[in-house]
Design a protein around this motif. Structure first.
Motif, PDB file in Angstrom:
ATOM      1  N   ILE A  38       7.828  -6.800  12.722  1.00  0.00           N
ATOM      2  CA  ILE A  38       9.434  -6.944  12.697  1.00  0.00           C
ATOM      3  C   ILE A  38       9.846  -7.419  11.331  1.00  0.00           C
ATOM      4  O   ILE A  38       9.318  -8.402  10.672  1.00  0.00           O
ATOM      5  CB  ILE A  38      10.054  -7.679  13.663  1.00  0.00           C
ATOM      6  CG1 ILE A  38       9.781  -7.214  15.129  1.00  0.00           C
ATOM      7  CG2 ILE A  38      11.598  -7.829  13.628  1.00  0.00           C
ATOM      8  CD1 ILE A  38      10.248  -7.902  16.346  1.00  0.00           C
ATOM      9  N   VAL A  89       1.253  -2.849   7.169  1.00  0.00           N
ATOM     10  CA  VAL A  89       1.903  -4.352   7.396  1.00  0.00           C
ATOM     11  C   VAL A  89       2.738  -4.674   6.302  1.00  0.00           C
ATOM     12  O   VAL A  89       3.981  -5.160   6.288  1.00  0.00           O
ATOM     13  CB  VAL A  89       1.110  -5.478   7.777  1.00  0.00           C
ATOM     14  CG1 VAL A  89       1.563  -6.683   8.091  1.00  0.00           C
ATOM     15  CG2 VAL A  89       0.145  -5.005   8.853  1.00  0.00           C
ATOM     16  N   ASP A  90       2.184  -4.190   5.097  1.00  0.00           N
ATOM     17  CA  ASP A  90       2.915  -4.340   3.745  1.00  0.00           C
ATOM     18  C   ASP A  90       4.216  -3.513   3.775  1.00  0.00           C
ATOM     19  O   ASP A  90       4.172  -2.558   2.930  1.00  0.00           O
ATOM     20  CB  ASP A  90       2.309  -4.186   2.611  1.00  0.00           C
ATOM     21  CG  ASP A  90       1.136  -5.273   2.452  1.00  0.00           C
ATOM     22  OD1 ASP A  90       1.675  -6.333   2.648  1.00  0.00           O
ATOM     23  OD2 ASP A  90       0.179  -5.278   1.919  1.00  0.00           O
ATOM     24  N   ASP A 119       0.810  -1.342  -0.013  1.00  0.00           N
ATOM     25  CA  ASP A 119      -0.154   0.025  -0.113  1.00  0.00           C
ATOM     26  C   ASP A 119       1.047   1.241   0.028  1.00  0.00           C
ATOM     27  O   ASP A 119       1.909   1.506   0.849  1.00  0.00           O
ATOM     28  CB  ASP A 119      -0.890   0.253   1.269  1.00  0.00           C
ATOM     29  CG  ASP A 119      -1.862  -1.127   1.250  1.00  0.00           C
ATOM     30  OD1 ASP A 119      -2.055  -1.871   0.133  1.00  0.00           O
ATOM     31  OD2 ASP A 119      -2.146  -1.750   2.307  1.00  0.00           O
ATOM     32  N   THR A 151      12.013 -10.746   4.899  1.00  0.00           N
ATOM     33  CA  THR A 151      10.750 -11.080   5.527  1.00  0.00           C
ATOM     34  C   THR A 151       9.925 -10.120   6.382  1.00  0.00           C
ATOM     35  O   THR A 151      10.763  -9.146   6.806  1.00  0.00           O
ATOM     36  CB  THR A 151      10.823 -12.582   6.579  1.00  0.00           C
ATOM     37  OG1 THR A 151      11.928 -11.818   7.313  1.00  0.00           O
ATOM     38  CG2 THR A 151      11.656 -13.644   5.588  1.00  0.00           C
ATOM     39  N   VAL A 152       8.863 -10.305   6.609  1.00  0.00           N
ATOM     40  CA  VAL A 152       8.197  -9.592   7.522  1.00  0.00           C
ATOM     41  C   VAL A 152       7.211 -10.597   8.340  1.00  0.00           C
ATOM     42  O   VAL A 152       6.670 -11.514   8.144  1.00  0.00           O
ATOM     43  CB  VAL A 152       6.803  -8.649   6.739  1.00  0.00           C
ATOM     44  CG1 VAL A 152       6.265  -7.812   7.691  1.00  0.00           C
ATOM     45  CG2 VAL A 152       7.581  -7.828   5.693  1.00  0.00           C
ATOM     46  N   ASP A 153       7.427 -10.383   9.607  1.00  0.00           N
ATOM     47  CA  ASP A 153       6.776 -11.032  10.632  1.00  0.00           C
ATOM     48  C   ASP A 153       5.497 -10.421  10.924  1.00  0.00           C
ATOM     49  O   ASP A 153       5.031  -9.361  10.789  1.00  0.00           O
ATOM     50  CB  ASP A 153       7.927 -11.198  11.803  1.00  0.00           C
ATOM     51  CG  ASP A 153       7.166 -12.224  12.915  1.00  0.00           C
ATOM     52  OD1 ASP A 153       6.620 -11.800  13.900  1.00  0.00           O
ATOM     53  OD2 ASP A 153       7.266 -13.344  12.542  1.00  0.00           O
ATOM     54  N   ARG A 154       4.484 -11.424  11.743  1.00  0.00           N
ATOM     55  CA  ARG A 154       3.448 -10.816  12.252  1.00  0.00           C
ATOM     56  C   ARG A 154       3.429  -9.860  13.051  1.00  0.00           C
ATOM     57  O   ARG A 154       2.516  -8.843  13.152  1.00  0.00           O
ATOM     58  CB  ARG A 154       2.492 -11.962  12.707  1.00  0.00           C
ATOM     59  CG  ARG A 154       1.699 -12.756  11.576  1.00  0.00           C
ATOM     60  CD  ARG A 154       1.215 -14.064  12.456  1.00  0.00           C
ATOM     61  NE  ARG A 154       0.313 -14.610  11.719  1.00  0.00           N
ATOM     62  CZ  ARG A 154       0.776 -15.554  10.813  1.00  0.00           C
ATOM     63  NH1 ARG A 154       1.928 -15.870  10.433  1.00  0.00           N
ATOM     64  NH2 ARG A 154      -0.103 -16.323   9.969  1.00  0.00           N
ATOM     65  N   SER A 155       4.500  -9.940  13.869  1.00  0.00           N
ATOM     66  CA  SER A 155       4.906  -8.726  14.713  1.00  0.00           C
ATOM     67  C   SER A 155       5.219  -7.536  14.317  1.00  0.00           C
ATOM     68  O   SER A 155       5.626  -6.482  14.957  1.00  0.00           O
ATOM     69  CB  SER A 155       5.823  -9.259  15.787  1.00  0.00           C
ATOM     70  OG  SER A 155       6.893  -9.457  15.187  1.00  0.00           O
ATOM     71  N   SER A 189      -3.371  -3.409  16.878  1.00  0.00           N
ATOM     72  CA  SER A 189      -3.550  -3.402  15.392  1.00  0.00           C
ATOM     73  C   SER A 189      -4.400  -2.164  14.934  1.00  0.00           C
ATOM     74  O   SER A 189      -4.532  -2.066  13.533  1.00  0.00           O
ATOM     75  CB  SER A 189      -4.005  -4.547  14.564  1.00  0.00           C
ATOM     76  OG  SER A 189      -5.236  -4.832  14.938  1.00  0.00           O
TER      77      SER A 189
END
Lengths: 277, 192
Positions: free
Chosen positions: A125, A254-255, A60, A119-123, A194
């Motif tokens: 990071i 998040v993206d 986004d 990589t992108v983590d759920r947290s 979130s």
């Protein structure tokens, strides 16, 4: 044999894992090392998959793109302010060192370093493909899209990778609100889950669309003035009619984008004095 | 069970979860493939094999998941996901005889159950870790329920992602070396 169908339930390993899960953070450094070693052979595949993901679904983009040239001029102006403050900071540091009689090591300003998000983590990071081999150090500031704060490099840093903690994981940050006329006020941003950043200011004219920039002494000087987001909504605060709660939308979400810039601050932030307010 | 096949798929799915599955993200729901692999194995493998598989796959995920330890450092905590998946796999073991194991929907339902139970274990372990004063929780103050809600959304998305994956895994079921008749393939109903 533990791995055959006739073996017993892995009770002892489960107990061992449970004990490890409850160890204090200071005793878990080895787990990071193990994770880093495990990840080394997987990094090329992860990088390729990230590229494919970004090709299939681009991140986004800045939700305030349609605001016109005003905000971009504002960015340019603030960058100049940041550059001036950095120079003043360096000068002040040199003066302090001279006054204290300590020989301050010369830190050559390093040019920004482009890095790819692996990589992108759920947290939230995320990991970049640059590390200590490229001069990345804990505390370095990571920027996306020219002037948006993406995070800070965390410890430990590998030879060719580094984890970046986004600002919203820090719990709260101090920021400054800007509109077309300049500074509107200071605010403390918190991130309740979130839902995005939230902060309170005195009630006044509509602030929707105003930009929020970092102004937090716990962050390196290089990060001050970088964009955190823009005001997306305003709500009255219950039982405090003179205050307004602002909802701040981050342009990153998040993206995380495919490429970021690492601003190598020269020294880890842990040993860096506080930035001037 | 064919452990090399499981290990290869677990590693591949862990990389996919970390790097690619975000492409299927809808809002806060973010699907994963590895739990579906564990749920598939839990349908057919012997009890101890299932628990080992869940423990090892969860441990791999734990070691791939950075958690902020402070403003400037990250750690990896082995256990919350490993024990959660093990708990979820144990629950699948208890109910698998009543499932149409060959059907992809059974794997999807099991994936949902596994992840919902694992979320409870994850929350319990992190709550216990919160007793250490230096622990930074993976959710903001007062945001524990919100974190569980996000995990529940992830579980739903993973269950949907498990449908095609279960179908694909069932195609290669003879390679897995599970005990029992090979003819118990998708569509054949309950295993005798």
């Amino acid at each position: 044999m533990a791995f055959t169908g006739r073996s017993r339930t892995p009770l002892i390993p489960a107990i061992a894992v449970a004990v490890m899960a409850l160890l204090p953070p200071a005793w878990l450094g080895w787990a990071g090392e193990v994770g880093a070693v495990l990840w080394i052979p997987l990094q090329p595949a992860a990088h390729a998959l990230t590229e494919m993901r970004l090709w299939l679904r681009p991140p986004d983009r800045d939700r305030t793109e349609g605001l016109g040239d005003g905000p971009r001029d504002e960015v340019d102006g603030l960058r100049a302010v940041v550059a001036r403050l950095r120079l003043e900071l360096e000068q002040a540091k040199a003066e302090i060192a001279a006054l204290e009689g300590a020989a301050r090591p010369e830190v050559a300003p390093a040019p920004p370093l482009a890095a790819a998000v692996v990589t992108v983590d759920r947290s939230r990071i995320f990991r970049i493909n640059r590390g200590s081999r490229h001069g990345v150090a804990p505390g370095d500031v990571v920027v996306e899209g020219g002037g948006t704060l993406a995070g800070r490099v965390a410890e430990p840093v590998g030879a060719a990778w580094a984890d970046v903690i986004p600002p919203e994981r820090g719990g709260s940050v101090r920021a400054r609100l800007f509109d077309a006329s300049g500074t509107v006020g200071e605010l403390l941003l918190i991130e309740p889950g979130s839902e995005g950043w939230q902060g309170e200011v005195d009630a006044g004219p509509p602030r929707t669309g105003s930009r929020v920039r970092l102004d937090d002494p716990s962050w390196p000087a290089a990060a001050q003035g970088l964009l955190l987001g823009s005001v997306e909504g305003e709500n009255p605060v219950e039982q405090r009619p003179l205050r307004t709660r602002l909802a701040i939308a981050s342009p990153l979400g998040v993206d995380r984008g495919g490429t970021v810039l690492v601003w190598r601050c020269g020294v880890p932030t842990a040993t860096e004095p506080e930035a001037p307010r | 069970m064919n452990w090399p096949l499981f290990a290869g798929l677990a590693v591949a799915f862990t990389v996919l979860d970390a790097s690619f599955m975000q492409v299927f993200r809808v809002g806060a729901a973010w699907p994963s493939l590895t739990p579906a692999l564990v749920a598939f194995v839990a349908m057919w493998a012997p009890r101890s094999t299932v628990l080992w598989a869940a423990l090892l796959a969860g441990l791999l995920g734990d070691l791939a998941t950075p958690i902020p330890a402070s403003d400037l450092s990250v750690i990896r905590v082995p256990g919350p996901q490993a024990l959660g998946w093990m708990f979820g796999a144990a629950a699948i073991l208890a109910m698998r005889r009543s499932l149409l194991r060959g059907h992809p929907a059974a794997v999807a339902t099991s994936t949902l159950a596994l992840l919902l139970l694992a979320a409870l274990v994850w929350g319990a372990i992190w709550s216990a870790r919160g007793l250490w004063p230096e622990t930074e929780m993976p959710w903001p103050p007062g945001g524990g329920l919100l974190a569980l809600r996000t995990r529940a959304l992830d579980a739903g998305a993973s269950a949907i992602a498990a449908l095609p994956l279960a179908w694909l895994l069932a195609r290669i079921r003879p390679w897995w070396g599970f005990p029992g008749p090979v003819w118990a393939l998708p569509g054949s109903g309950r295993r005798p």
